[in-house]
Design an enzyme around this catalytic site. Structure first.
Site, PDB file in Angstrom:
ATOM      1  N   TYR A 132      -2.068  -0.419   7.828  1.00 24.21           N
ATOM      2  CA  TYR A 132      -3.144  -1.281   8.313  1.00 24.21           C
ATOM      3  C   TYR A 132      -3.335  -1.122   9.816  1.00 24.21           C
ATOM      4  O   TYR A 132      -2.409  -0.740  10.540  1.00 24.21           O
ATOM      5  CB  TYR A 132      -2.826  -2.746   8.011  1.00 24.21           C
ATOM      6  CG  TYR A 132      -2.939  -3.087   6.544  1.00 24.21           C
ATOM      7  CD1 TYR A 132      -4.173  -3.049   5.905  1.00 24.21           C
ATOM      8  CD2 TYR A 132      -1.826  -3.445   5.799  1.00 24.21           C
ATOM      9  CE1 TYR A 132      -4.286  -3.355   4.558  1.00 24.21           C
ATOM     10  CE2 TYR A 132      -1.921  -3.753   4.454  1.00 24.21           C
ATOM     11  CZ  TYR A 132      -3.161  -3.715   3.843  1.00 24.21           C
ATOM     12  OH  TYR A 132      -3.272  -4.019   2.516  1.00 24.21           O
ATOM     13  N   ASP A 160      -3.173  -1.197  -7.066  1.00 19.52           N
ATOM     14  CA  ASP A 160      -3.759  -1.658  -5.807  1.00 19.52           C
ATOM     15  C   ASP A 160      -5.215  -2.126  -5.995  1.00 19.52           C
ATOM     16  O   ASP A 160      -6.155  -1.344  -5.882  1.00 19.52           O
ATOM     17  CB  ASP A 160      -3.658  -0.507  -4.797  1.00 19.52           C
ATOM     18  CG  ASP A 160      -4.158  -0.876  -3.425  1.00 19.52           C
ATOM     19  OD1 ASP A 160      -4.670  -1.994  -3.257  1.00 19.52           O
ATOM     20  OD2 ASP A 160      -4.040  -0.035  -2.528  1.00 19.52           O
ATOM     21  N   SER A 167      -7.729  -1.797  -3.016  1.00 24.77           N
ATOM     22  CA  SER A 167      -8.367  -0.484  -2.887  1.00 24.77           C
ATOM     23  C   SER A 167      -9.442  -0.283  -3.949  1.00 24.77           C
ATOM     24  O   SER A 167     -10.533   0.188  -3.644  1.00 24.77           O
ATOM     25  CB  SER A 167      -7.340   0.643  -3.023  1.00 24.77           C
ATOM     26  OG  SER A 167      -6.539   0.704  -1.883  1.00 24.77           O
ATOM     27  N   ARG A 188       0.856  -1.196   0.000  1.00 24.21           N
ATOM     28  CA  ARG A 188       0.000   0.000   0.000  1.00 24.21           C
ATOM     29  C   ARG A 188       0.891   1.245   0.000  1.00 24.21           C
ATOM     30  O   ARG A 188       0.909   2.008   0.948  1.00 24.21           O
ATOM     31  CB  ARG A 188      -0.918  -0.002   1.222  1.00 24.21           C
ATOM     32  CG  ARG A 188      -1.595  -1.311   1.545  1.00 24.21           C
ATOM     33  CD  ARG A 188      -2.419  -1.869   0.419  1.00 24.21           C
ATOM     34  NE  ARG A 188      -3.664  -1.191   0.152  1.00 24.21           N
ATOM     35  CZ  ARG A 188      -4.831  -1.481   0.721  1.00 24.21           C
ATOM     36  NH1 ARG A 188      -4.918  -2.396   1.619  1.00 24.21           N
ATOM     37  NH2 ARG A 188      -5.928  -0.845   0.366  1.00 24.21           N
ATOM     38  N   GLN A 223       0.111   2.471  -5.914  1.00 24.19           N
ATOM     39  CA  GLN A 223      -1.318   2.792  -5.817  1.00 24.19           C
ATOM     40  C   GLN A 223      -2.112   2.397  -7.068  1.00 24.19           C
ATOM     41  O   GLN A 223      -3.219   1.888  -6.971  1.00 24.19           O
ATOM     42  CB  GLN A 223      -1.459   4.293  -5.592  1.00 24.19           C
ATOM     43  CG  GLN A 223      -2.501   4.629  -4.576  1.00 24.19           C
ATOM     44  CD  GLN A 223      -2.332   6.046  -4.044  1.00 24.19           C
ATOM     45  OE1 GLN A 223      -1.501   6.814  -4.512  1.00 24.19           O
ATOM     46  NE2 GLN A 223      -3.129   6.384  -3.065  1.00 24.19           N
TER      47      GLN A 223
END
Ligand code: NAD
Length: 388
Positions: free
Chosen positions: A236, A138, A141, A130, A135
């Site tokens: 996290y 990802d 997400s 992450r 990104q």
């Protein structure tokens, strides 16, 4: 994998086999972008149909269509999928092939070992770090934000009343009270969606840093003093102590009992989801209230939630439907496909036509699970040794 000038990376995208899965791994737009940079793409006939993409659209994007799945599984350098491979297809893969998909590696030990034994380089989309650089790849997400959106629509449809406040000649209708537990990617999208529908929204997360994001969406952050909480380097949540869990459950109970809709999204990376709402709380909620447990696939945040079922407890409904992004397969596929394309573009060497598998690269180090006949992922190996 084979390298050398003029070599063209051979990618195969088989049809998904998981029952009810309508998302697909690659859409025509990304197929076109990848073929334009020299990749050779073969798609199994009918692969895109569940996300509304006909074979002809892939052909127009430069792909070849095949009905011979087995042959292509054995011939491709790179396999792109959404779900983990069926166990009986692992041995069909070409030695050294790169297989990119969701893999659920913490729960799929036997499958991971089989991929290692087959000499496959397995990349797990759940394990993409992450980080800012990763990104665009990802998938957790991209899919979680759709799940958050769908969860609110499911709740709105099941609720016997409406979300927005309405002032009418026939009287004033109070807005629905929506409580979102877990304000990560899915939770923030759920907050935004519920706000757009006019609900009064409250939210909670154990990571205090998200309070500002919750408030910037116009929702109220429920403050609970749990003492020291926080997050891991990867962003996290850390697991709470038993005493913190008790404090949280008490505080959540008060808000749940006043809410019409509760959406839970709390997850702990690599571990079962935390249990946050007990049956006693559900029993105290108003009949007609709706709870949506987005964590149902990893054990559930709500006592009594069942995967792919709706449970009624004294008129309170607990919705435990899995795969919420799969209910909007067109956009879910568009986003997943863009994540895969970004991953390939990052490592596809247009000079040599090969996939540069640099295992010291920070992203690949995080997401490559098996390589060269062994399980190579540090985090997975750590968790395996911790669990014995
Ligand atoms: P997730 O799915 O693992 O968890 C969902 C949410 O549940 C998280 O916000 C977590 O804090 C929360 N949670 C865990 N235990 C809880 C509990 N007992 N009670 C209430 N909430 C609890 O997380 P996610 O949504 O995938 O991502 C979490 C965070 O990771 C993001 O908000 C962000 O900070 C970070 N992130 C960074 C990037 C990036 O930089 N590229 C990308 C995605 C996510």
């Amino acid at each position: 994998m084979t390298e050398g000038k003029g070599y063209r990376m051979q990618i195969f995208v088989p049809q998904e086999t998981h029952a009810g899965e309508r998302r697909v791994a690659l859409v025509p737009d990304d197929t076109r972008k990848l073929t334009a940079r020299g990749a050779q793409i073969t798609v199994e006939a009918g692969m895109g149909l569940s996300a509304r993409h006909a074979d002809a659209a892939y052909e127009a994007a430069g792909a070849t269509i095949t009905a011979d799945r087995r042959a292509m599984l054995g011939a491709a350098d790179v396999i792109l999928r959404l779900r983990k491979p069926p166990a009986d297809e692992v041995e069909l893969l070409k030695q050294g092939a790169i297989h990119i998909s969701y893999l659920d590696p913490f729960n799929e030990g036997a499958l991971v070992d089989a991929m290692a034994a087959a000499g496959t380089t397995a990349i797990s989309m759940e394990m993409i770090p992450r980080t800012t650089r990763a990104q665009k790849m990802d998938a957790l997400s991209s899919q979680a934000s759709l799940a958050g959106y769908v969860a609110v629509l499911l709740a709105a449809e099941r609720l016997d009343s409406i979300f927005p406040m309405m002032m009418t000649p026939a009287g004033t209708l109070a807005p629905a009270r929506v409580f979102i537990i877990g304000a990560g990617v899915a939770g923030l999208q759920a907050i935004a969606t519920a706000k757009r529908l006019g609900a009064r929204v409250e939210a909670f997360d154990t990571r205090p840093v998200v309070a500002e994001q919750v408030e910037s969406l116009g929702a109220k952050f429920v403050k609970v003093d749990l003492g020291e909480t926080g997050q891991t380097e990867g962003g996290y949540a850390k697991e709470l102590t038993p005493e913190q869990q008790r404090l949280q459950q008490e505080a959540m109970a008060k808000v749940c009992i006043q809410s019409d809709v509760v959406i839970t999204t709390a997850q702990l990376f690599g571990r079962p989801a935390p249990r946050i709402i007990g049956r006693d709380v559900v029993e105290q909620m108003k009949p007609g209230s709706v709870l949506i447990d987005l964590a149902v696939e990893s054990g559930g945040n709500i006592e009594g939630s069942q995967l792919d079922e709706e449970v009624d407890i004294n008129g309170v409904r607990i919705v435990g439907l899995g795969n919420l992004p799969g209910r909007v397969p067109v956009h879910a596929s568009q986003m997943y496909s863009a994540n895969l394309r970004a991953l390939i573009e990052e490592y596809h060497d247009t000079e040599t036509g090969s996939f540069k598998l640099d295992l010291d690269d920070e992203i690949l180090k995080g997401c490559v699970v098996t390589h060269g006949g062994a399980v190579v992922n540090d985090l997975l190996l750590q968790i395996r040794s911790r669990n014995g």
